[in-house]
Design an enzyme around this catalytic site. Sequence first.
Site, PDB file in Angstrom:
ATOM      1  CG  HIS A   1      -2.383   1.215   0.604  1.00 53.19           C
ATOM      2  ND1 HIS A   1      -3.661   0.567   1.107  1.00 53.19           N
ATOM      3  CD2 HIS A   1      -2.804   1.989   0.750  1.00 53.19           C
ATOM      4  CE1 HIS A   1      -4.206   1.768   0.851  1.00 53.19           C
ATOM      5  NE2 HIS A   1      -3.736   2.541   0.753  1.00 53.19           N
TER       6      HIS A   1
ATOM      7  CG  PHE B   1     -11.127   9.616   3.894  1.00 48.66           C
ATOM      8  CD1 PHE B   1     -12.445   9.368   3.426  1.00 48.66           C
ATOM      9  CD2 PHE B   1     -10.834  10.042   4.612  1.00 48.66           C
ATOM     10  CE1 PHE B   1     -12.763   9.802   2.359  1.00 48.66           C
ATOM     11  CE2 PHE B   1     -10.386  10.389   2.806  1.00 48.66           C
ATOM     12  CZ  PHE B   1     -11.058  10.567   2.003  1.00 48.66           C
TER      13      PHE B   1
ATOM     14  CD  GLU C   1      -8.906   2.426   0.125  1.00 49.84           C
ATOM     15  OE1 GLU C   1      -9.334   3.708  -0.022  1.00 49.84           O
ATOM     16  OE2 GLU C   1      -8.068   2.466   0.131  1.00 49.84           O
TER      17      GLU C   1
ATOM     18  CE1 TYR D   1     -13.174   6.851  -0.566  1.00 47.53           C
ATOM     19  CE2 TYR D   1     -11.950   5.744  -1.601  1.00 47.53           C
ATOM     20  CZ  TYR D   1     -11.455   6.445  -0.973  1.00 47.53           C
ATOM     21  OH  TYR D   1     -11.222   5.509   0.539  1.00 47.53           O
TER      22      TYR D   1
ATOM     23  CG  ASN E   1      -4.616   1.259  -2.445  1.00 44.58           C
ATOM     24  OD1 ASN E   1      -5.290   0.709  -2.003  1.00 44.58           O
ATOM     25  ND2 ASN E   1      -4.353   2.020  -2.048  1.00 44.58           N
ATOM     26  CD  GLN E   2      -6.396   4.102  -5.030  1.00 43.61           C
ATOM     27  OE1 GLN E   2      -7.639   4.114  -4.923  1.00 43.61           O
ATOM     28  NE2 GLN E   2      -5.920   4.634  -5.324  1.00 43.61           N
TER      29      GLN E   2
ATOM     30  CD  GLU F   1      -6.501  10.393   3.873  1.00 45.52           C
ATOM     31  OE1 GLU F   1      -6.923   9.495   2.141  1.00 45.52           O
ATOM     32  OE2 GLU F   1      -6.894   9.225   4.317  1.00 45.52           O
TER      33      GLU F   1
END
Length: 511
Positions: free
Chosen positions: A165, A483, A418, A351, A210-211, A474
């Site tokens: 991540h 969040f 997410e 999102y 992750n992304q 964040e």
Amino acid sequence: MAIPKAHYSLAVLVLLFVVVSSSQKVCNPECKAKEPFHCDNTHAFNRTGFPRNFTFGAATSAYQIEGAAHRALNGWDYFTHRYPEKVPDRSSGDLACDSYDLYKDDVKLLKRMNVQAYRLSIAWSRVLPKGRLTGGVDENGITYYNNLINELKANGIEPYVTIFHWDVPQTLEDEYGGFLSTRIVEDYTNYAELLFQRFGDRVKFWITLNQPFSLATKGYGDGSYPPGRCTGCELGGDSGVEPYTVAHNQLLAHAKTVSLYRKRYQKFQGGKIGTTLIGRWFAPLNEFSELDKAAAKRAFDFFVGWFLDPLVYGKYPTIMREMVGDRLPEFTPEQSALVKGSLDFLGLNYYVTQYATDAPPPTQLNAITDARVTLGFYRNGVPIGVVAPSFVYYPPGFRQILNYIKDNYKNPLTYITENGVADLDLGNVTLATALADNGRIQNHCSHLSCLKCAMKDGCNVAGYFAWSLMDNYEFGNGYTLRFGMNWVNFTNPADRKEKASGKWFSKFLAK
């Protein structure tokens, strides 16, 4: 004969894109076409509308919650200390939620929320201080994750483990430039195998990345994330080339790791392995403009298709190959075969949905602008959805992107890894205000209602993870965005309090 979707012409793809965009415009718990799409009665809408085997969970990541104690440096440690001005509050994840010491408290929060699963990540440099096996294994780090996993299992919570991540060990950055080098593919795969060996008897869901889009574009396109490289950046870089190199190496690391897991571990450990992609959706700014319709399709291809096309079809999107040219690496036939189909499941972080409009060619080559698209949240001054402190969110886009993936990418088994929304905290928010986060309830409830509709449409979705379990660091926004469904006092992280959203989620799942 049926035409393989990978071979559709651009015109047909744009048409499919627009059809999906213009349908499923409204979501509510009954999936009926009426406004408003948000939930009018959160007490009545609960998990009973989802299949019994559907997984609900909460998510975090290592750097954002653990703190830096007892582990070697990673790229975020180096970056936040060398360039504190890159973060609004000049903060770092040195302490964060102190989950290294408070992991049992984390599990108590999860238990109170009635979730079935927890998405966490392993800090690469906590288990391999030198980044590679030859540098030795930190058994204290292994013990920490063993304790956390065992605590989760003892409480009936399934761990979904993200292997990487965004926290590259700094030693690998210093030695060969991290994901800029193909050398990282072997080091990453060896690291992943260590995790399979030590934790695979209890971990049944692995997420390789992750992304990868974010690491490539923010780390090497504009320099806002570690290692802070870009054209014109202090550390150097090439925004028109390096993001594509980094993305390519992430895909190869993923594919090699999946191949290894399937050959050596999957049969007797009984787990699944996939990856998590950014799940952003796009709508044409002018719905009657063919240029804007094509721009929305290009935006999807450059954000999502960049990774999903290789994972499903073994090659990059045609439009990327045409527009980026030789700056976009090519897969060898062997690499293409390795990457293609390297998903037991797809993780999707959704999102936002943005408006897209056609843009002229950029004056400087950059992977961020190569799509020649201008993105925004407003049309003629009117927001696309609900205005929140962190962004404008649009739940119907959730249904739309899932349907588009269903129709164009073989309807993969999908987990929403997410979804959430942040509150702004510049140090002037009272505790009472922070805990009364009714906007977050509305966010999750409305997205879940749209997810329910997408599943009725036939989308193969098996789980939903709220971001986040608790307020945390964040990344590029430091502690200014919260969040969490649970509030955290960042000067004394043992001080945690349940927000209204946490209570709501607990009731939602208790039904």
